[in-house]
Design a protein around this motif. Structure first.
Motif, PDB file in Angstrom:
ATOM      1  N   UNK A   1       1.105  -1.061   0.182  1.00  0.00           N
ATOM      2  CA  UNK A   1       0.290   0.307   0.042  1.00  0.00           C
ATOM      3  C   UNK A   1       0.842   1.169  -0.043  1.00  0.00           C
ATOM      4  N   UNK A   2       0.055   2.521  -0.915  1.00  0.00           N
ATOM      5  CA  UNK A   2       1.140   3.518  -0.456  1.00  0.00           C
ATOM      6  C   UNK A   2       0.236   4.397  -0.175  1.00  0.00           C
ATOM      7  N   UNK A   3       0.815   5.653   0.761  1.00  0.00           N
ATOM      8  CA  UNK A   3       0.493   6.602   1.796  1.00  0.00           C
ATOM      9  C   UNK A   3      -0.187   7.741   0.442  1.00  0.00           C
ATOM     10  N   UNK A   4      -1.569   7.542   0.478  1.00  0.00           N
ATOM     11  CA  UNK A   4      -2.216   9.141   0.170  1.00  0.00           C
ATOM     12  C   UNK A   4      -3.312  10.152   1.104  1.00  0.00           C
ATOM     13  N   UNK A   5      -2.084  10.607   1.054  1.00  0.00           N
ATOM     14  CA  UNK A   5      -2.916  11.656   1.754  1.00  0.00           C
ATOM     15  C   UNK A   5      -3.297  11.177   3.237  1.00  0.00           C
ATOM     16  N   UNK A   6      -4.700  10.891   3.335  1.00  0.00           N
ATOM     17  CA  UNK A   6      -5.029  10.423   4.356  1.00  0.00           C
ATOM     18  C   UNK A   6      -5.555   8.692   4.491  1.00  0.00           C
ATOM     19  N   UNK A   7      -5.671   8.426   3.385  1.00  0.00           N
ATOM     20  CA  UNK A   7      -5.765   6.592   3.211  1.00  0.00           C
ATOM     21  C   UNK A   7      -4.313   6.149   2.401  1.00  0.00           C
ATOM     22  N   UNK A   8      -4.572   4.750   2.559  1.00  0.00           N
ATOM     23  CA  UNK A   8      -3.974   4.046   1.962  1.00  0.00           C
ATOM     24  C   UNK A   8      -4.552   3.387   1.328  1.00  0.00           C
ATOM     25  N   UNK A   9      -3.592   2.808  -0.228  1.00  0.00           N
ATOM     26  CA  UNK A   9      -4.217   2.775  -1.981  1.00  0.00           C
ATOM     27  C   UNK A   9      -2.738   1.260  -1.977  1.00  0.00           C
ATOM     28  N   UNK A  10      -4.091   0.497  -2.197  1.00  0.00           N
ATOM     29  CA  UNK A  10      -3.335  -0.979  -2.709  1.00  0.00           C
ATOM     30  C   UNK A  10      -2.800  -0.943  -3.594  1.00  0.00           C
ATOM     31  N   UNK A  11      -1.166  -0.666  -4.175  1.00  0.00           N
ATOM     32  CA  UNK A  11      -0.560  -0.688  -5.220  1.00  0.00           C
ATOM     33  C   UNK A  11       0.042  -2.120  -6.175  1.00  0.00           C
ATOM     34  N   UNK A  12       0.244  -3.395  -5.254  1.00  0.00           N
ATOM     35  CA  UNK A  12       0.197  -4.856  -5.696  1.00  0.00           C
ATOM     36  C   UNK A  12      -0.650  -5.125  -4.520  1.00  0.00           C
ATOM     37  N   UNK A  13       0.444  -6.800  -4.414  1.00  0.00           N
ATOM     38  CA  UNK A  13      -0.517  -7.796  -3.614  1.00  0.00           C
ATOM     39  C   UNK A  13      -0.192  -9.240  -4.590  1.00  0.00           C
ATOM     40  N   UNK A  14      -0.402 -10.141  -3.814  1.00  0.00           N
ATOM     41  CA  UNK A  14       0.496 -11.247  -4.164  1.00  0.00           C
ATOM     42  C   UNK A  14      -0.133 -12.537  -5.250  1.00  0.00           C
ATOM     43  N   UNK A  15      -0.591 -10.915  -7.196  1.00  0.00           N
ATOM     44  CA  UNK A  15      -0.649 -11.774  -7.676  1.00  0.00           C
ATOM     45  C   UNK A  15       0.237 -11.456  -8.564  1.00  0.00           C
ATOM     46  N   UNK A  16       1.064 -10.332  -7.813  1.00  0.00           N
ATOM     47  CA  UNK A  16       2.404  -9.319  -8.777  1.00  0.00           C
ATOM     48  C   UNK A  16       3.914 -10.595  -8.656  1.00  0.00           C
ATOM     49  N   UNK A  17       4.044 -10.591  -9.773  1.00  0.00           N
ATOM     50  CA  UNK A  17       5.503 -11.508  -9.875  1.00  0.00           C
ATOM     51  C   UNK A  17       6.481 -10.814  -8.321  1.00  0.00           C
ATOM     52  N   UNK A  18       6.711  -9.577  -8.595  1.00  0.00           N
ATOM     53  CA  UNK A  18       7.438  -8.255  -7.691  1.00  0.00           C
ATOM     54  C   UNK A  18       6.936  -8.588  -6.228  1.00  0.00           C
ATOM     55  N   UNK A  19       6.220  -9.856  -5.701  1.00  0.00           N
ATOM     56  CA  UNK A  19       5.337  -9.936  -4.322  1.00  0.00           C
ATOM     57  C   UNK A  19       6.103 -11.349  -4.043  1.00  0.00           C
ATOM     58  N   UNK A  20       5.982 -12.131  -2.529  1.00  0.00           N
ATOM     59  CA  UNK A  20       5.587 -13.139  -1.879  1.00  0.00           C
ATOM     60  C   UNK A  20       5.166 -12.662  -0.705  1.00  0.00           C
ATOM     61  N   UNK A  21       4.335 -13.956  -0.067  1.00  0.00           N
ATOM     62  CA  UNK A  21       4.205 -14.622   0.714  1.00  0.00           C
ATOM     63  C   UNK A  21       4.266 -15.599   1.496  1.00  0.00           C
TER      64      UNK A  21
END
Length: 718
Positions: A643-663
Motif C-alpha cells: 500500500x502507498x499513502x495517499x493523503x489520509x488513506x492507503x491505496x493498494x498498488x500490488x498484492x500476491x497476484x504480482x511477480x514482484x511480491x511473495x508471501x
C-alpha cells in the motif's frame, strides 16, 4: 497509453531464505533484471486500464461470433501440500509467489446456437475428476448447454502448483492422498470463470495469427528426437516446434482476449521452489492482463469485468524445456525466478507482437468431437505404424528411465536410475522374463526396462479422451498428456489430412481433460530417455492416437456423429490429513498481526527524519505473527498487499497476484506461525510512503475461523 515495464532487482526464496526461516534477520539477495509495471490497484490510473488497439481489422463487416470471457482465482492450499509436477516428496507448499487463475472463453455461433467452452487453468493438467465434477455442475446450472464434446479443460502445466486434485494414486503420492480444499478451489474457480464468461457474451471478432519463437525452448531429449526420419527432423531443424499460435478476440477495435499456444515446459521454477506460482506461462498471462491492460485480479474476484483475458497454453512441448542451459534452473540465467520472467516475457512478446502483423479473420461454423479410448487395449492402424501392419497397445507400464526423471528439468528422480536404453541394466534383467513369457507385451513395450506396471495398480488413467474443436476454419486438438515435438507434427498432419485442410490450420494442445503421461514417436521411444520411459502404453502409442485423430477428423469433416465411448468411472480416494489445521495459537508474548522483523518503520513524529528508506530496485520485507494460510483457501483474496499513502488513506498498488511480491509461511513451534512478506520495489516507483499488509484467517480451539490483519511499519521509497 499502457504502462511500460522497467527494470529492477528481485529477491526470491531459497531453502536458506528468511521467508523459510523467518527468525533470520539477514537475507541472501539474488539479483535479477525484471520487467515490471507499477500499477495502482483499486484506483488505477485510466491509462493503466487501457487495452492495446487491434492493428488489423478483419474483412468481415460485422463480428461473426458471440464470445464471453471469464477470469477467476483457483489458488489452492499454500501450506504443507505436496506440489504436483516434479514428483518430489520434499516439495511442499510454503506460500504464494503468484496466485493461480482459471480463464474461460465461451464461443457461440449466433446463427445456429452452437457453443464451445474453452477452459484453461493455471494448473498442471486437466484431470478426469475435475472434468467430471465441472460437467456435472454445468449441467445443473445450464442444462444441456454444455456436455462432453463441447467443453475442453486444460492446464498451462506449471509445476509450482499444489496437488491432491486427482483421483489416481500415482499422482497423489507426494500429497499423501487427495486434498479436497485444493480440489474445491480449482473446481469452484473454473465454474466461476464460466459464469463470468456467460455474463460477458458480446459480438466479437476472432482472428488467428502465428510467428516463430526460437529462443524460449530447447529440446531436452535430442538424441531421441534425432532418431526420427529425415522428413520429420527437417521440419524441426532445432528439435523444437517454434510455432507460437494465437487466437485474439476483438471488440470495438480493441483486443480483449487472447489464447496462445507454444511448445515449452513451464519448468523455469525448479523442484526447490515451494511457493505456489504460475511459472513462465503465467508470467506471460500476467504481462498481458496486468501489465498491458491493468487488470485488478482482486476486483475481478468481487465481480468486476476484466479489460483483458489472456491464456498461454502448452502445445507439443513434451520434450521442450525452458531451461536453456539443459540443467534445472539454468538458462538464460542461473536464477530460477529471473528465468521465469525472461521465458515468460519472450512468449508474451511473440504473441503480443502478432497484433502488429497480419491476422486472419476466423469465420465459419463451430463444431466439436470427443472420444474415450481404452489405451491398454487399442489398435494402431498399419497406415501409421510404419511396420506394414497393425500393432497394439498394452497394459500401462512406467520404465526405469521415467524413474530417473528428466536430467534437464530435475525433480524427484532416483539417483540409481538413468535415462537411455542401456541406462538401467538391472531393471532390464528383471524385465526379460516378463517379455519372454508374453511376446505381445514385448512387442508393445520393448526395449523399455520396466520399473512397475502402473496400469495393473490402477494408479494412472488408462481410458482417456481425445477431443477436437472446430472454430471456423481453425481446429484445436486436445490431447490427454504430453506430446513431444515430433509426435505433435504427426498428429497435426493426421488431423489436417482427415479434415482435408492444411497443417497450419491445426492447433495442438497437451495436458487436456486428463493426464496419461507422455506420447513419443516410435523412433523416439526406442531411445528410452525420460519421455520414452514415461510413454506408458508402449511404442505404438502415437500411431494409435493417429488412428483416433484420423477418425475424429473424418467424422467432423463429414458431419457424422462420433460415439464417445465410456468415460472412466470415478475412483475412490483417501483424503490426506497433511496440511489440515487443528488450531492456531500465537506465542504468549505476541498477538496476530504483530510485525516482529523486517524493514524498520518510520517514526510516528511528523517532520522527524526518515529512519527507514528503500531505494527503487531494492527490497522491502516484513515478518508478522500469523496463522496457517490453509484457513484462507476459499477467501478468494490476496494474503498480502503493498500500500502507498495517499493523503489520509492507503491505496493498494500490488498484492500476491504480482511477480514482484511473495508471501511465505512457516511454522513456529506447534500451532504458531510466522509469515514473511517481500516486495521487490520497481525501479520506477514514485517517491512516497509505503507499507506491507498481511491479511489472513486464524482457527481457534473451538474451530471458529476469524479474520486477522497485520499492518507493517511504514517506510519511505525514493
Amino acid at each position: 497509453m499502457p504502462v511500460h515495464p522497467t527494470r529492477h532487482t528481485l529477491h526470491r526464496p531459497t531453502c536458506d531464505d528468511p521467508r523459510t526461516h523467518p527468525r533470520r534477520r539477514r537475507t541472501r539477495a539474488v539479483t535479477a533484471l525484471l520487467a515490471l509495471p507499477l500499477i495502482t490497484l483499486g484506483g488505477a490510473a485510466p491509462e493503466a486500464a487501457a487495452t492495446p488497439p487491434a492493428t488489423t481489422t478483419p474483412t468481415a463487416t460485422s463480428p461473426t461470433y458471440l464470445v464471453g470471457r471469464g477470469l477467476a482465482d483457483i489458488t489452492g492450499e499454500p501450506g504443507e501440500n505436496g506440489m504436483l509436477g516434479y514428483g518430489d516428496s520434499t516439495q511442499k507448499t510454503s506460500g504464494i509467489h503468484m496466485r493461480q487463475h482459471a480463464r474461460a472463453f465461451v464461443i457461440v455461433d449466433p446463427h445456429t446456437g452452437t457453443r464451445l467452452l474453452y477452459l484453461l487453468g493455471d494448473m498442471l493438467t486437466g484431470e478426469s475428476k475435475i472434468r467430471r465434477d465441472v460437467l456435472t455442475a454445468l449441467a445443473d446450472r445450464y442444462g444441456s448447454r454444455y456436455g462432453e464434446a463441447n467443453v475442453m479443460i486444460g492446464g498451462i502445466h506449471t509445476h509450482a502448483t499444489p496437488g491432491g486434485t486427482g483421483e489416481y494414486s500415482l499422482y497423489n503420492v507426494t500429497t499423501m492422498g487427495t486434498h479436497q480444499d485444493t480440489f474445491t478451489a480449482v473446481k469452484d474457480g473454473l465454474l466461476a470463470a464460466v459464469d463470468r464468461a456467460e455474463a460477458d457474451l458480446a459480438p466479437t471478432r476472432i482472428n488467428v495469427s502465428s510467428s516463430a519463437l526460437t529462443n524460449a525452448s530447447v529440446n531436452r531429449s535430442r538424441l531421441a528426437f534425432d532418431r526420427n526420419p529425415d522428413e520429420l527432423t527437417a521440419r524441426l531443424p532445432d528439435g523444437i516446434d517454434p510455432r507460437s499460435v494465437t487466437l485474439t478476440f476483438d471488440r470495438a477495435g480493441a483486443t480483449v482476449g487472447a489464447i496462445n499456444w507454444f511448445a515449452v515446459h513451464p519448468t523455469s521454477l525448479t523442484s526447490k521452489n515451494t511457493l505456489i506460482s504460475t511459472d513462465n506461462k503465467g508470467y506471460a498471462e500476467w504481462l498481458w492482463e496486468r501489465g498491458r491492460a491493468g487488470v485488478d485480479y482482486e476486483a475481478i474476484n468481487q465481480g468486476g469485468s476484466p479489460a483483458m483475458v489472456a491464456g498461454f497454453a502448452i502445445s507439443n512441448g513434451g520434450d521442450a524445456t525452458a531451461n536453456l542451459g539443459l540443467k534445472p534452473g539454468t538458462g538464460p540465467t542461473t536464477d530460477q525466478f529471473d528465468n521465469m520472467r525472461i521465458i515468460g516475457q519472450r512468449q508474451f512478446d511473440a504473441a503480443y507482437g502478432q497484433l502488429k502483423g497480419p491476422r486472419t479473420a476466423v469465420t465459419g461454423p463451430l463444431d466439436s468431437r470427443i472420444i474415450y479410448v481404452d489405451m491398454q487395449h487399442a489398435s494402431a492402424p498399419a497406415a501409421f505404424t510404419r511396420t506394414g501392419h497393425d500393432e497394439s497397445t498394452c497394459r500401462a507400464t512406467l520404465g526405469a528411465a521415467f524413474g530417473a526423471s528428466s536430467t534437464e528439468d530435475g525433480g524427484g528422480g532416483a539417483t540409481f536410475l538413468a535415462e537411455g536404453v542401456d541406462g538401467n541394466p538391472f531393471f532390464a534383467v528383471l524385465t526379460k522374463p516378463t517379455y519372454d513369457a508374453d511376446p505381445a507385451f514385448r512387442q508393445c513395450q520393448s526395449p523399455k526396462a520396466t520399473l512397475f506396471e502402473s496400469g495393473a495398480l490402477d494408479g494412472v488413467q488408462t481410458v482417456v479422451p481425445v477431443q477436437v474443436f472446430r472454430i471456423g476454419d481453425v481446429y484445436l486438438l486436445g490431447m490427454p498428456g504430453e506430446m513431444t515435438a515430433g509426435t505433435g507434427i504427426r498428429l497435426q498432419d493426421t488431423l489436417a489430412a482427415a479434415l482435408g485442410t492444411t497443417a497450419d490450420k491445426v492447433i495442438l494442445q497437451g495436458v487436456t481433460n486428463a493426464y496419461s503421461h507422455y506420447f513419443t514417436t516410435p523412433e523416439e521411444y526406442d531411445r528410452q530417455d525420460y519421455e520414452g520411459g514415461a510413454t506408458i502404453f508402449g511404442k505404438w502409442t502415437t500411431p494409435t492416437f493417429q488412428g483416433v485423430v484420423d477418425r475424429l477428423g473424418r467424422d467432423l469433416r463429414d458431419g457424422r456423429a462420433t460415439p464417445i465411448g465410456t468415460p472412466p468411472a470415478p475412483r475412490a480416494s483417501v483424503e490426506s490429513a497433511v496440511g489440515k489445521v487443528l488450531l492456531d495459537s500465537p506465542s504468549p508474548e505476541h498477538q496476530y498481526g504483530d510485525q516482529i522483523d523486517g524493514t524498520p518503520g518510520l517514526p510516528d513524529t511528523p517532520g522527524a527524519p526518515t529512519t527507514a528508506s528503500v531505494a527503487p530496485g531494492g527490497h522491502a520485507s516484513a515478518v508478522f505473527v500469523g496463522a496457517h494460510p490453509n484457513n484462507s483457501v476459499h477467501r478468494r483474496s490476496s494474503l498480502m498487499q503493498v500500500e502507498r499513502r495517499d493523503g489520509d488513506r492507503w491505496v493498494r498498488i500490488a498484492d500476491d497476484n504480482d511477480f514482484a511480491t511473495s508471501f511465505a509461511w512457516a511454522r513456529s513451534g506447534i500451532a504458531a506461525s510466522t509469515v514473511t512478506l517481500t516486495w521487490a520495489v520497481p525501479a520506477d516507483t514514485p517517491a512516497g510512503t509505503y507499507r506491507l499488509v498481511y491479511t489472513g484467517d486464524a482457527k481457534d480451539a473451538a474451530g471458529q475461523i476469524s479474520a486477522i490483519r497485520g499492518e507493517g511499519h511504514p517506510f519511505h521509497v525514493g
